[in-house]
Write a protein that holds these residues in place. Sequence first.
Motif, PDB file in Angstrom:
ATOM      1  N   LEU A   1       0.738  -1.239  -0.153  1.00  0.00           N
ATOM      2  CA  LEU A   1       0.047   0.067  -0.066  1.00  0.00           C
ATOM      3  C   LEU A   1       0.856   1.345   0.139  1.00  0.00           C
ATOM      4  N   THR A   2       0.811   2.125  -0.950  1.00  0.00           N
ATOM      5  CA  THR A   2       1.572   3.137  -1.204  1.00  0.00           C
ATOM      6  C   THR A   2       1.023   4.498  -0.309  1.00  0.00           C
ATOM      7  N   GLU A   3       1.637   5.418  -0.212  1.00  0.00           N
ATOM      8  CA  GLU A   3       1.240   6.809   0.314  1.00  0.00           C
ATOM      9  C   GLU A   3      -0.097   7.480  -0.387  1.00  0.00           C
ATOM     10  N   ASP A   4      -0.152   7.145  -1.396  1.00  0.00           N
ATOM     11  CA  ASP A   4      -1.186   7.833  -2.222  1.00  0.00           C
ATOM     12  C   ASP A   4      -2.527   6.476  -2.363  1.00  0.00           C
ATOM     13  N   ARG A   5      -2.401   5.645  -1.486  1.00  0.00           N
ATOM     14  CA  ARG A   5      -3.543   4.754  -1.240  1.00  0.00           C
ATOM     15  C   ARG A   5      -3.805   3.921  -2.529  1.00  0.00           C
ATOM     16  N   GLN A   6      -2.547   3.369  -3.126  1.00  0.00           N
ATOM     17  CA  GLN A   6      -2.932   2.455  -4.082  1.00  0.00           C
ATOM     18  C   GLN A   6      -1.918   1.086  -3.927  1.00  0.00           C
ATOM     19  N   VAL A   7      -2.440   0.035  -4.665  1.00  0.00           N
ATOM     20  CA  VAL A   7      -1.658  -1.207  -4.358  1.00  0.00           C
ATOM     21  C   VAL A   7      -1.597  -1.914  -5.717  1.00  0.00           C
ATOM     22  N   LYS A   8      -0.476  -2.444  -5.933  1.00  0.00           N
ATOM     23  CA  LYS A   8      -0.085  -3.112  -7.397  1.00  0.00           C
ATOM     24  C   LYS A   8      -0.355  -4.642  -7.168  1.00  0.00           C
ATOM     25  N   LEU A   9      -1.414  -4.870  -8.044  1.00  0.00           N
ATOM     26  CA  LEU A   9      -1.559  -6.600  -8.194  1.00  0.00           C
ATOM     27  C   LEU A   9      -0.860  -6.973  -9.302  1.00  0.00           C
ATOM     28  N   SER A  10       0.306  -7.608  -8.993  1.00  0.00           N
ATOM     29  CA  SER A  10       1.476  -8.164  -9.697  1.00  0.00           C
ATOM     30  C   SER A  10       0.850  -9.525 -10.495  1.00  0.00           C
ATOM     31  N   GLY A  11       1.049  -9.527 -11.751  1.00  0.00           N
ATOM     32  CA  GLY A  11       0.701 -11.020 -12.343  1.00  0.00           C
ATOM     33  C   GLY A  11      -0.873 -11.267 -12.201  1.00  0.00           C
ATOM     34  N   PHE A  12      -1.833 -10.118 -12.356  1.00  0.00           N
ATOM     35  CA  PHE A  12      -3.085 -10.597 -12.258  1.00  0.00           C
ATOM     36  C   PHE A  12      -3.738 -11.466 -13.280  1.00  0.00           C
ATOM     37  N   ARG A  13      -4.306 -12.582 -13.225  1.00  0.00           N
ATOM     38  CA  ARG A  13      -4.461 -13.514 -14.016  1.00  0.00           C
ATOM     39  C   ARG A  13      -5.773 -14.243 -13.736  1.00  0.00           C
ATOM     40  N   ILE A  14      -6.668 -14.204 -14.733  1.00  0.00           N
ATOM     41  CA  ILE A  14      -7.895 -14.936 -14.246  1.00  0.00           C
ATOM     42  C   ILE A  14      -8.380 -15.691 -15.858  1.00  0.00           C
ATOM     43  N   THR A  15      -8.776 -17.024 -15.392  1.00  0.00           N
ATOM     44  CA  THR A  15      -8.847 -17.797 -16.452  1.00  0.00           C
ATOM     45  C   THR A  15     -10.161 -18.579 -16.494  1.00  0.00           C
ATOM     46  N   ARG A  16     -10.517 -19.058 -17.504  1.00  0.00           N
ATOM     47  CA  ARG A  16     -11.874 -19.867 -17.611  1.00  0.00           C
ATOM     48  C   ARG A  16     -11.638 -21.426 -18.125  1.00  0.00           C
ATOM     49  N   ARG A  17     -12.428 -22.244 -17.574  1.00  0.00           N
ATOM     50  CA  ARG A  17     -12.193 -23.517 -17.854  1.00  0.00           C
ATOM     51  C   ARG A  17     -13.701 -24.082 -18.468  1.00  0.00           C
ATOM     52  N   VAL A  18     -13.692 -24.563 -19.773  1.00  0.00           N
ATOM     53  CA  VAL A  18     -14.535 -24.911 -20.369  1.00  0.00           C
ATOM     54  C   VAL A  18     -14.601 -26.578 -20.596  1.00  0.00           C
ATOM     55  N   GLU A  19     -15.518 -27.436 -20.339  1.00  0.00           N
ATOM     56  CA  GLU A  19     -15.049 -28.817 -20.418  1.00  0.00           C
ATOM     57  C   GLU A  19     -14.771 -29.278 -21.767  1.00  0.00           C
ATOM     58  N   GLY A  20     -13.633 -29.941 -21.991  1.00  0.00           N
ATOM     59  CA  GLY A  20     -13.350 -30.294 -23.286  1.00  0.00           C
ATOM     60  C   GLY A  20     -12.630 -29.579 -24.015  1.00  0.00           C
ATOM     61  N   LYS A  21     -12.190 -28.088 -23.482  1.00  0.00           N
ATOM     62  CA  LYS A  21     -11.325 -27.386 -23.935  1.00  0.00           C
ATOM     63  C   LYS A  21     -10.312 -26.967 -23.124  1.00  0.00           C
ATOM     64  N   PRO A  22      -8.996 -26.237 -23.755  1.00  0.00           N
ATOM     65  CA  PRO A  22      -7.979 -25.868 -23.159  1.00  0.00           C
ATOM     66  C   PRO A  22      -8.120 -24.686 -22.077  1.00  0.00           C
ATOM     67  N   GLU A  23      -7.843 -24.410 -21.024  1.00  0.00           N
ATOM     68  CA  GLU A  23      -7.890 -23.287 -20.155  1.00  0.00           C
ATOM     69  C   GLU A  23      -7.602 -22.058 -20.952  1.00  0.00           C
ATOM     70  N   GLU A  24      -8.734 -21.031 -21.006  1.00  0.00           N
ATOM     71  CA  GLU A  24      -8.619 -20.043 -21.703  1.00  0.00           C
ATOM     72  C   GLU A  24      -8.268 -18.883 -20.943  1.00  0.00           C
ATOM     73  N   VAL A  25      -7.133 -18.002 -21.125  1.00  0.00           N
ATOM     74  CA  VAL A  25      -6.704 -16.967 -20.175  1.00  0.00           C
ATOM     75  C   VAL A  25      -7.592 -15.599 -20.863  1.00  0.00           C
ATOM     76  N   LEU A  26      -8.223 -15.202 -19.822  1.00  0.00           N
ATOM     77  CA  LEU A  26      -9.154 -13.781 -20.019  1.00  0.00           C
ATOM     78  C   LEU A  26      -8.586 -12.851 -19.791  1.00  0.00           C
ATOM     79  N   LEU A  27      -7.669 -12.822 -18.799  1.00  0.00           N
ATOM     80  CA  LEU A  27      -6.952 -11.469 -18.384  1.00  0.00           C
ATOM     81  C   LEU A  27      -5.634 -11.815 -17.862  1.00  0.00           C
ATOM     82  N   HIS A  28      -4.380 -11.236 -18.361  1.00  0.00           N
ATOM     83  CA  HIS A  28      -3.062 -11.121 -17.594  1.00  0.00           C
ATOM     84  C   HIS A  28      -2.255  -9.844 -17.621  1.00  0.00           C
ATOM     85  N   ALA A  29      -2.227  -9.366 -16.503  1.00  0.00           N
ATOM     86  CA  ALA A  29      -1.673  -7.888 -16.685  1.00  0.00           C
ATOM     87  C   ALA A  29      -1.464  -7.518 -15.158  1.00  0.00           C
TER      88      ALA A  29
END
Length: 238
Positions: free
Chosen positions: A172-200
């Motif tokens: 938490l910085t002095e200006d009240r912000q926090v960095k989320l490093s390597g934020f990654r959200i994926t979706r799993r659908v049966e029978g398909k490879p895991e899909e990366v929706l966001l990575h940043a």
Amino acid sequence: MSPVRRSVVSLLWVLALMTSVLPAVPQGAPGPREIVVRAYTFKYQQASEAVMLVYPLLSPRGTVELQPGGNTLVVRDTAEALQKVMPALKAYDRPSRPLRLEVYVVRASRSAVSPQMQHSDLPEDLTKRLRGLLAYDNFAKQAQAQLAGAEGQRVIYELGSEYRVSFRFGTLTEDRQVKLSGFRITRRVEGKPEEVLLHANLMLPIDHTTSLGLANSEQSPEALMIVLTLREGASNRR
């Protein structure tokens, strides 16, 4: 005693008196413009997160080196600059504070009928916010969670059976912000490879809602929304 000898004795007495009142100069003390090397090993925080804190405090001659294995920063700069750098690092290196991240995964869509029908599974205030930002009428909640952690901690969480989110909390910085490093959200659908929706890497302000839209274009009839709200402190839920 001759006048010459008396003058010599008087001169020696004056020199001795001057020497006795001059301030002592410590042997080997660096001058204010001399380059000095100082290392700081962090006890609580990640050294990598403090690099950006150091840069604005360096003189034009200063450098900072990260030693990740020892969680250490090595700073080379003038003694004058280090008088600002080292106290800032000590103030930064404190016990980790608890943080929590509220996450919504939302499917947003436009009504295909006229007059348009509006529907939302989200809280009223969040629905109003999203409708004010986006040209969508309907918001269907796909997943929701409150992820608890602390500064510097890595979080991996299963959002139901379909989504997975992972990241590392920054400091938490002095200006009240926090960095989320390597934020990654994926979706799993049966029978398909895991899909990366966001990575940043994301920089989130405390108590502010951030909405991320995943769509082919702004005109897409449907979009997947990632809605994030970062808060300080432990959860009150039991």
